[in-house]
Design an enzyme around this catalytic site. Structure first.
Site, PDB file in Angstrom:
ATOM      1  N   LYS A  86      43.207  27.639  40.984  1.00 27.44           N
ATOM      2  CA  LYS A  86      43.550  27.996  39.611  1.00 27.44           C
ATOM      3  C   LYS A  86      44.775  27.193  39.180  1.00 27.44           C
ATOM      4  O   LYS A  86      45.703  26.986  39.994  1.00 27.44           O
ATOM      5  CB  LYS A  86      43.839  29.498  39.567  1.00 27.44           C
ATOM      6  CG  LYS A  86      44.034  30.128  38.212  1.00 27.44           C
ATOM      7  CD  LYS A  86      44.161  31.644  38.382  1.00 27.44           C
ATOM      8  CE  LYS A  86      44.279  32.392  37.065  1.00 27.44           C
ATOM      9  NZ  LYS A  86      44.300  33.864  37.271  1.00 27.44           N
ATOM     10  N   SER A 162      41.173  36.369  34.634  1.00 29.38           N
ATOM     11  CA  SER A 162      41.632  35.093  34.135  1.00 29.38           C
ATOM     12  C   SER A 162      41.313  33.923  35.057  1.00 29.38           C
ATOM     13  O   SER A 162      41.500  32.767  34.688  1.00 29.38           O
ATOM     14  CB  SER A 162      43.151  35.157  33.918  1.00 29.38           C
ATOM     15  OG  SER A 162      43.836  35.381  35.139  1.00 29.38           O
ATOM     16  N   SER A 186      41.919  39.915  37.869  1.00 32.24           N
ATOM     17  CA  SER A 186      41.517  38.546  37.569  1.00 32.24           C
ATOM     18  C   SER A 186      40.847  37.793  38.705  1.00 32.24           C
ATOM     19  O   SER A 186      40.414  36.658  38.522  1.00 32.24           O
ATOM     20  CB  SER A 186      42.723  37.753  37.067  1.00 32.24           C
ATOM     21  OG  SER A 186      43.122  38.217  35.804  1.00 32.24           O
TER      22      SER A 186
END
Length: 471
Positions: A86, A162, A186
């Site tokens: 990420k 996310s 997330s």
């Protein structure tokens, strides 16, 4: 030599064995991953940056050490495995974007974060950084700066967030492993919507320095994978104390990969009812029922005041996140995504007394969970109220309740994040075209229990993470 492309779509541990046996090179696996990314990114949009030169250099160095007969290299647990992270993780030479426009003005990271250093030491090869919601504040990865990440199983639908790029890249077969973060769900939300395995460890288990924070008192980092053994191998490689993160507990490494075969022996398992049943749609309820049947449990248990715990998580997230971004909200409000900007602005107005009360609720709820986890070892609950919805969906209906779509994807994950319990999200497939996840929740520091249950479900064929067929 074994085809690198075929290996890429299989388990990471099979890649390791193939590299060790000389059936494939680490460089060929890196090239296969980069080629798969190039062929699928127009559909998925999981990556914001590629580290192709670095990946090939690292892979060639591994191959050279193997050719020289280096026994230590041969024993590496993730030897030659491609992975991605990420884009809130520090990657040497890349600017840590955290999904934002504002951070693009910052200098590139001078060094990898500690989790990346540990994975490199374990033999894994970094191929790039992944899309996410701005500043990790969202559940859909509909990022206006980078474009939305699309669900590999149906590109019309959300990948969740996310850590949407992290879940989608694994589901799409671009990489077998990825890293994400989980503050309110997330990791588990993208795992559920993309149909992959995800692990949110205990709060304080893995160091978070070298990553961009969202809510320091709630943030966790963890891995995604397409099978439980790979998830455990990745998690084990990242364990260990780091004093630069004050929340990281000085606790010894407790490997989990070697305990997966213990299965369900001695484990008491309960199904979370009440709030977790009432806020789950029919497919989510069916997935939990299928998992419970496979585990041979009919015991239904409840946590009190779950809705209050979720409200407390909202207050803490909004206020703490807003405090972090207040200077930029004052100077550069126009450069935020509108939705995250408005949430942060609202958070900046929350009275301190509310935050104090939210922390009291959080503590009270943690004590109630601890009491329950003395009666059972593992809890089962749905991960999301429903499978992935179309991108741009504004409202969903759950058991007659009309709810805002984006925040409601965290209905079932936020209460667990709030108290830092370890959770393995497992993907269930039914007659529906898209998967849905189930949370396997354990007591603090018992990631091994959650992973053992997940592995038993996988061995029984109840949960799986097939690579998406990309058009």
């Amino acid at each position: 030599m074994t085809g690198a492309t075929d290996l890429l779509l299989g388990p990471a541990h099979a890649m390791v064995e193939a590299v060790r046996a000389g059936r494939v090179s680490a460089e060929a696996l890196a090239q296969a991953s980069l080629a798969r990314i190039a062929a699928s990114e127009d559909t998925v949009n999981a990556f914001t940056d590629l580290t192709a030169e670095r990946a090939l250099a690292e892979a060639r160095a591994l191959d050279a050490r193997l050719q020289a007969g280096d026994a230590a290299t041969r024993a590496l647990p993730l030897l030659g495995v491609p992975y991605a992270v990420k884009n809130l993780f520090d990657v040497q030479g890349l600017t840590t974007l955290a999904g934002s426009k504002i951070e693009r003005d910052q200098a590139p990271a001078a060094a990898d974060g500690p989790l990346l250093q540990r994975l490199q030491a374990a033999g894994a090869v970094l191929v790039g950084a992944l899309n996410m919601d701005e500043y990790a504040y969202g559940f859909t990865t509909e990022n206006s700066h980078e474009g939305p990440t699309r669900n590999p199983h149906d590109p019309r639908c959300s990948a969740g967030g996310s850590s949407g790029g992290s879940g989608a890249s694994v589901a799409a077969g671009q990489v077998p492993l990825s890293l994400g973060s989980d503050t309110n769900g997330s990791i588990r939300v993208p795992s559920s919507l993309c149909g992959v395995f995800g692990l949110k460890p205990t709060y304080g288990r893995l160091p978070r320095n070298g990553s961009y924070p969202f809510v320091a008192s709630l943030d966790h980092l963890g891995p995604f994978a397409r099978n439980v053994q790979d998830l455990a191998l990745c998690y084990d490689a990242m364990q260990g104390h780091d004093g630069h993160d004050p929340a990281c507990v000085a606790r010894g490494i407790e490997p989990t990969a070697g305990t997966l075969g213990q299965g369900l022996d001695g484990l008491r398992i309960g199904v979370l009812g009440g709030y977790f049943h009432d806020n789950a749609g029919p497919q989510a309820r069916a997935a939990v029922a299928r998992v419970a049947a496979a585990l041979g449990t009919t015991r239904v248990v409840e946590l009190p005041e779950v809705a209050r715990a979720r409200a407390a998580a909202f207050v803490i997230s909004n206020s703490e996140g807003a405090a972090l971004h207040l200077p930029d909200l004052r100077r550069r409000a126009q450069d935020f995504e509108p939705l995250s900007r408005d949430r942060f602005l609202a958070g900046s107005l929350i009275p301190g007394a509310w935050v104090q009360q939210a922390q009291r609720v959080r503590r009270w709820f943690a004590l109630r969970a601890a009491e329950l986890l003395r009666e059972v070892d593992v809890l089962i609950a749905p991960a999301t109220p429903m499978p992935a919805q179309l991108l741009g969906t504004e409202w969903i209906e759950v058991n007659g309740q009309r709810l805002p779509a984006r925040p409601s994807l965290g209905l079932l994950t936020q209460p667990i994040s709030c108290i830092g319990l370890p959770v393995c999200a497992v993907p269930v497939w039914s007659s529906a075209p898209l998967p849905i996840g189930v949370q396997v929740i354990a007591a603090p520091w018992r990631e091994d229990h959650a992973l053992r249950v997940a592995h038993a479900l996988e061995q029984a064929g109840v949960v799986s993470a097939p690579v998406a067929t990309l058009s």
